[in-house]
Design a protein around this motif. Structure first.
Motif, mmCIF file in Angstrom:
data_model
loop_
_atom_site.group_PDB
_atom_site.id
_atom_site.type_symbol
_atom_site.label_atom_id
_atom_site.label_comp_id
_atom_site.label_asym_id
_atom_site.label_seq_id
_atom_site.Cartn_x
_atom_site.Cartn_y
_atom_site.Cartn_z
ATOM 1 N N LEU A 20 0.828 -1.206 0.000
ATOM 2 C CA LEU A 20 0.000 0.000 0.000
ATOM 3 C C LEU A 20 0.866 1.262 0.000
ATOM 4 N N CYS A 21 1.970 1.231 0.747
ATOM 5 C CA CYS A 21 2.910 2.362 0.731
ATOM 6 C C CYS A 21 3.535 2.537 -0.646
ATOM 7 N N TRP A 22 3.828 1.428 -1.321
ATOM 8 C CA TRP A 22 4.383 1.483 -2.680
ATOM 9 C C TRP A 22 3.416 2.173 -3.636
ATOM 10 N N ILE A 23 2.129 1.801 -3.586
ATOM 11 C CA ILE A 23 1.142 2.438 -4.456
ATOM 12 C C ILE A 23 0.994 3.916 -4.092
ATOM 13 N N GLN A 24 1.001 4.207 -2.815
ATOM 14 C CA GLN A 24 0.833 5.589 -2.376
ATOM 15 C C GLN A 24 1.999 6.461 -2.838
ATOM 16 N N LYS A 25 3.216 5.966 -2.690
ATOM 17 C CA LYS A 25 4.379 6.736 -3.149
ATOM 18 C C LYS A 25 4.339 6.966 -4.651
ATOM 19 N N SER A 26 3.909 5.982 -5.413
ATOM 20 C CA SER A 26 3.812 6.142 -6.859
ATOM 21 C C SER A 26 2.800 7.227 -7.221
ATOM 22 N N LEU A 27 1.696 7.279 -6.504
ATOM 23 C CA LEU A 27 0.693 8.322 -6.745
ATOM 24 C C LEU A 27 1.243 9.696 -6.391
ATOM 25 N N LEU A 28 2.010 9.795 -5.323
ATOM 26 C CA LEU A 28 2.588 11.081 -4.933
ATOM 27 C C LEU A 28 3.637 11.550 -5.936
ATOM 28 N N VAL A 29 4.414 10.614 -6.475
ATOM 29 C CA VAL A 29 5.403 10.973 -7.505
ATOM 30 C C VAL A 29 4.693 11.484 -8.754
ATOM 31 N N ALA A 30 3.620 10.800 -9.162
ATOM 32 C CA ALA A 30 2.857 11.254 -10.320
ATOM 33 C C ALA A 30 2.229 12.627 -10.058
ATOM 34 N N CYS A 31 1.802 12.867 -8.831
ATOM 35 C CA CYS A 31 1.252 14.176 -8.470
ATOM 36 C C CYS A 31 2.327 15.258 -8.576
ATOM 37 N N SER A 32 3.532 14.955 -8.103
ATOM 38 C CA SER A 32 4.641 15.915 -8.206
ATOM 39 C C SER A 32 4.965 16.227 -9.659
ATOM 40 N N ALA A 33 4.993 15.193 -10.490
ATOM 41 C CA ALA A 33 5.271 15.412 -11.909
ATOM 42 C C ALA A 33 4.196 16.271 -12.555
ATOM 43 N N ARG A 34 2.939 16.036 -12.173
ATOM 44 C CA ARG A 34 1.836 16.820 -12.731
ATOM 45 C C ARG A 34 1.925 18.285 -12.320
ATOM 46 N N LEU A 35 2.424 18.554 -11.110
ATOM 47 C CA LEU A 35 2.553 19.927 -10.611
ATOM 48 C C LEU A 35 3.815 20.619 -11.118
ATOM 49 N N GLY A 36 4.658 19.909 -11.859
ATOM 50 C CA GLY A 36 5.872 20.522 -12.398
ATOM 51 C C GLY A 36 7.024 20.587 -11.430
ATOM 52 N N THR A 37 7.015 19.729 -10.405
ATOM 53 C CA THR A 37 8.095 19.745 -9.413
ATOM 54 C C THR A 37 9.429 19.356 -10.024
ATOM 55 N N TYR A 38 9.400 18.486 -11.038
ATOM 56 C CA TYR A 38 10.641 17.957 -11.613
ATOM 57 C C TYR A 38 11.049 18.666 -12.901
ATOM 58 N N VAL A 39 10.574 19.872 -13.124
ATOM 59 C CA VAL A 39 10.964 20.607 -14.324
ATOM 60 C C VAL A 39 12.476 20.822 -14.313
ATOM 61 N N ASN A 40 13.118 20.483 -15.414
ATOM 62 C CA ASN A 40 14.581 20.512 -15.565
ATOM 63 C C ASN A 40 15.287 19.513 -14.656
ATOM 64 N N GLU A 41 14.540 18.696 -13.953
ATOM 65 C CA GLU A 41 15.114 17.623 -13.137
ATOM 66 C C GLU A 41 14.318 16.332 -13.353
ATOM 67 N N GLU A 42 13.912 16.095 -14.590
ATOM 68 C CA GLU A 42 13.110 14.913 -14.891
ATOM 69 C C GLU A 42 13.833 13.616 -14.569
ATOM 70 N N PHE A 43 15.156 13.682 -14.485
ATOM 71 C CA PHE A 43 15.915 12.463 -14.217
ATOM 72 C C PHE A 43 15.630 11.910 -12.825
ATOM 73 N N ARG A 44 15.072 12.702 -11.940
ATOM 74 C CA ARG A 44 14.758 12.203 -10.597
ATOM 75 C C ARG A 44 13.688 11.118 -10.643
ATOM 76 N N ASN A 45 12.753 11.238 -11.577
ATOM 77 C CA ASN A 45 11.714 10.229 -11.769
ATOM 78 C C ASN A 45 11.378 10.152 -13.260
ATOM 79 N N PRO A 46 12.237 9.514 -14.046
ATOM 80 C CA PRO A 46 12.047 9.531 -15.510
ATOM 81 C C PRO A 46 10.778 8.842 -15.972
ATOM 82 N N VAL A 47 10.342 7.785 -15.298
ATOM 83 C CA VAL A 47 9.144 7.071 -15.751
ATOM 84 C C VAL A 47 7.920 7.972 -15.655
ATOM 85 N N ALA A 48 7.743 8.623 -14.512
ATOM 86 C CA ALA A 48 6.581 9.494 -14.324
ATOM 87 C C ALA A 48 6.652 10.710 -15.244
ATOM 88 N N CYS A 49 7.824 11.304 -15.380
ATOM 89 C CA CYS A 49 7.951 12.529 -16.180
ATOM 90 C C CYS A 49 7.803 12.244 -17.675
#
Length: 868
Positions: A741-770
């Protein structure tokens, strides 16, 4: 036209008025253009199962009687263009004419048709052995490049000419005295019995006529996106019979020869960089990249006038290198052409035609082209292909395969030649490595799906799996080699800050943050299937992982933020029996693995058994058997590995003496015994019925059903309907699903961060989501570990994902769950909150960017649970 109607769409030789020969010269008829245009239109729409028009044209020998003479003797642009268009259609590989189906084809092309088309392709290849034919194509390519700016019609025609050469190079050679058995074994595809003499002659003639210089020039134009895919296919065909390891040896030999005769051979125009033997072990390039071509000509268009044909010298002579500067004095080119020639002025070479060049002759020719291509074309080709493939909505497998092959084959030559870093500015970018990682994960999932389909040919998918790993491996090896070269050039008093100014140092430090890349190799190791995957492929995974670990270790020592990555924590993920069993399987071939692969295996075994004190995991029967074989044959290893073997064997014997039931099975570190037993049972499907029917009383089930009805009536989202009853949610925790459940939750939070533009110019931090977001695709939730994968074998857990909208069906039609692309950041965060309280350490975005999220939970049930 009359000839079409009279023959019911099947042309008759007497009714095709293309032209005729008169006194050794071909003259076209007045209806030639109209006939060619109509044939092109008809052949593209013919029945794919019978191919009547194509077979009729082959029977009429239209290739030798009309098309080749038109190509040589006629100078009318529209007719030449239609002729080239028809030649492309006729020379399409046979395997592209067979309807491609992912499932086994019910109706296959008859063998006699396959034989007819194959023999025609052999005839086409023989026809292009005439230097006059290839010269006609090369001259028209050269003429198009002299007219600036390039029009859309010229760009399209340039690509058509390249496609024609590609088809001819791919065409098989005619078999001599082939047996029926061989013909049944190889009904389609390449010539496995021929000696390749025709291919060698064709390559030699093309290089003698300047085709190599044209390829380099085409990569300097702003319109190069129109033909980059065709160029990489051409380069793959040129080097198809020449393994990269062989080319490396020839480069070393040539470099040593040039160094020894540097003062005496001042006329040598193919200058090499100061080269030393590579300190890294290169993997062999993929033997088969799965060539399938989809580029076909479109409607006929007009283009600029053509230049007269030039005569060729057919006499057999030795190889002569002619200075590019002397040739340019004979004719004045346009200013643009002179600008393009600057890139290869000192490296260009011309080769006079040899009647029958040997394999060694062609190898030397291609070796001399490698530094020219790396310095003037490789960077542009990789950069353009990278952008082109990212922007595509639907990725074409064949195009991806060529891109991966290009990196796999040529990256090893750059550090060997000590090519300046400026020639690789589009290659040594973090986005490229992230794209390779994303594609490797995509290919992993695709293979898992295809492997479940019975009687499906898995070889193309296996080749892509192999190419993805070798491409990453070669990229990491080249990066490590360039970091070593950069360090050797720096003085002792250079500061750490100055080192970071180099692009390769910055790129290596980025590796510390690419968690998806590190986990990729663990995923591949866990999913390795010895039934349909080779041990060679397994060794490639282990070797690539070893190269990454070495780079991470060096980057950690030089990084200013050393706390950002703990390599010991990463190595703990290797402490499981499944991963150790994979290393034991790879060690079976210790005699043929080579020193680098064996070192890669023993390094991880040493980390697990000694550094992490999990020697019990090395007491696996597979590993112990290999250790005994190494001792029995007295195989030479380094002292550290011999000490490791002795220590493991002694530990095993000690446990064996103290325990009557053999060595202790133990439990996987970090996982409670009770939970481990539960996960193993789920993984092996031995307790699937317990997952399907959780233990609830009849009263609880009735209350759940009433609550579901009330929630549906209130209009809440579907994934709240089933799971807000606390009985079900907390049953996941009681059965050991908290980590999942923690694994699914973390994946959702990473996708949320990518959607909000947290990884702009740092897409390498989470390449799959970005990259999933950039390509507008659903984001996969990847089960990296065995514990995470075990949850997907639970029907109850899959039902949870399905009701949340993270999986298309309960039947699990895809191996990995997916986050829909349409979900907003608020929806993603709401789904994460649904799975339990969110740890603030897992949130790397500002919560103020989200609107207030309220979960409508029935208070009576939560309170009753708390009171209980």
């Amino acid at each position: 036209m009359d000839w079409m109607t009279l023959t019911v769409g099947i042309p008759c030789l007497s009714h095709v008025p293309l032209g005729m020969f008169y006194r050794d010269k071909y003259y076209i008829s007045d209806e030639c253009l109209a006939c060619l245009s109509e044939i092109n239109a008809k052949i593209n729409c013919e029945d794919p199962n019978t191919r009547p028009l194509r077979r009729a044209l082959i029977f009429m020998d239209i290739l030798n009687k009309d098309l080749i003479p038109i190509l040589i003797h006629v100078n009318q642009p529209s007719i030449i263009r239609s002729t080239v268009e028809l030649l492309i259609w006729l020379t399409i590989p046979v395997d592209c004419l067979i309807p491609a189906r992912e499932m086994p084809a019910d109706i296959s092309m008859p063998k006699f048709m396959v034989h007819e088309f194959t023999q025609f392709l052999c005839s086409a290849k023989e026809a292009f052995l005439d230097p006059n034919v290839t010269q006609a194509v090369v001259d028209r390519l050269s003429f198009c490049l002299t007219h600036q700016p390039l029009t859309t019609r010229n760009c399209e025609f340039i690509n058509y000419l390249l496609l024609l050469i590609r088809n001819v190079l791919y065409a098989p050679e005619r078999h001599i005295n082939i047996t029926e058995t061989e013909e049944r074994m190889h009904p389609v595809g390449h010539d496995t019995a021929s000696d390749g003499s025709q291919q060698r002659r064709l390559i030699w003639v093309l290089f003698a006529q300047g085709f190599d210089q044209i390829l380099i020039s085409l990569l300097t134009y702003s319109q190069k996106g129109e033909w980059v895919m065709t160029i990489v296919q051409l380069i793959a065909l040129l080097y198809q019979r020449h393994p990269a390891d062989k080319m490396q040896k020839l480069l070393d030999r040539k470099a040593n020869t040039n160094c020894s005769s540097k003062d005496d051979d001042a006329s040598n125009t193919c200058q090499y960089f100061d080269s030393t033997n590579s300190t890294i072990t290169g993997s062999s390039a993929a033997e088969d990249i799965g060539l399938r071509f989809a580029n076909c000509p479109e409607t006929s268009r007009k283009y600029d006038p053509l230049v007269p044909m030039q005569d060729n010298d057919r006499n057999g002579v030795n190889v002569q290198r002619i200075s590019k500067g002397k040739e340019e004095k004979k004719s004045k080119g346009t200013s643009h052409k002179q600008k393009q020639n600057k890139h290869s002025e000192s490296h260009h070479f011309k080769t006079k035609i040899i009647c029958d060049p040997s394999e060694e002759d062609v190898s030397q020719l291609l070796v001399e082209f490698i530094p020219i291509f790396l310095q003037n074309g490789f960077n542009a080709l990789v950069g353009e292909l990278h952008q082109k493939l990212i922007q595509q909505d639907v990725l074409v497998h064949s195009e991806k395969s060529f891109f991966l092959w290009l990196i796999t084959y040529f990256m090893r030559f750059a550090p060997q030649l000590k090519l300046d870093e400026k020639y690789l500015k589009n290659v040594f970018v973090i986005d490229l490595l992230c794209n390779l990682t994303w594609d490797a994960i995509h290919q992993t999932e695709e293979f898992e799906v295809k492997s479940l389909q019975p009687s499906l040919d898995l070889n193309p998918f296996l080749r892509r799996l192999h190419l993805g790993i070798t491409a990453i491996s070669e990229f990491l090896q080249a990066l490590d080699a360039y970091c070593t070269l950069a360090e050797s050039k720096q003085t002792i008093d250079n500061s750490r800050e100055n080192k970071k100014q180099s692009n390769v140092f910055q790129l290596r430090e980025y590796l510390l943050a690419i968690n998806d890349l590190r986990q990729l190799f663990l995923l591949r190791l866990r999913l390795f299937n010895p039934i349909n995957q080779s041990r060679r492929y397994l060794c490639e995974i282990i070797k690539a992982n070893h190269i990454l670990l070495l780079s991470l270790e060096r980057a950690t020592k030089l990084s200013a933020s050393q706390k950002s990555f703990d390599i010991s924590e990463h190595l703990k993920q290797f402490c499981c029996r499944t991963i150790m069993a994979r290393y034991g399987t790879a060690l079976r071939d210790f005699k043929t693995n080579g020193p680098f692969v064996n070192d890669s295996i023993f390094t991880v075994l040493h980390h697990v058994g000694i550094d992490l004190d999990q020697v019990d995991l090395l007491c696996d029967p597979v590993i112990l058997h290999n250790f005994s074989q190494i001792w029995a044959c007295e195989f030479k290893l380094c002292e550290d590995w011999e000490d490791l073997i002795e220590y493991v064997v002694q530990k095993f014997m000690q446990d064996y003496r103290t325990k009557t039931d053999g060595f202790d099975e133990g439990s996987v570190p970090g996982i409670p015994d009770q939970m481990q037993d539960k996960q193993i049972s789920l993984y092996n499907h031995t307790e699937s019925t317990a997952c399907e029917n959780p233990s609830f009383t009849e009263a609880e089930l009735a209350e759940i059903q009433i609550l579901k009805t009330q929630l549906v009536a209130s209009g809440l989202n579907s994934f709240y309907v089933l799971f807000f009853p606390p009985f079900i949610f907390f049953s996941f925790l009681s059965t050991g699903f908290q980590q999942q459940l923690c694994w699914i939750q973390k994946s959702l939070l990473v996708a949320c961060s990518a959607r909000l533009g947290t990884y702009v110019n740092e897409e390498f931090r989470n390449p799959v989501a970005c990259l999933s977001l950039k390509m507008r695709l659903p984001c996969p939730i990847i089960p990296w570990t065995e514990v995470q994968a075990s949850a997907l074998n639970s029907n109850l857990f899959r039902l949870l994902l399905h009701r949340m909208g993270l999986q298309t069906s309960v039947a699990q039609t895809v191996p990995f769950p997916r986050i829909p692309f349409a979900w907003s950041a608020e929806t993603l965060y709401r789904a994460a909150l649904f799975l339990g309280p969110v740890d603030s350490q897992n949130i790397d975005f500002d919560l103020q960017c989200l609107t207030k999220v309220e979960l409508q939970v029935p208070p009576c049930h939560i309170n009753s649970l708390a009171d209980g």
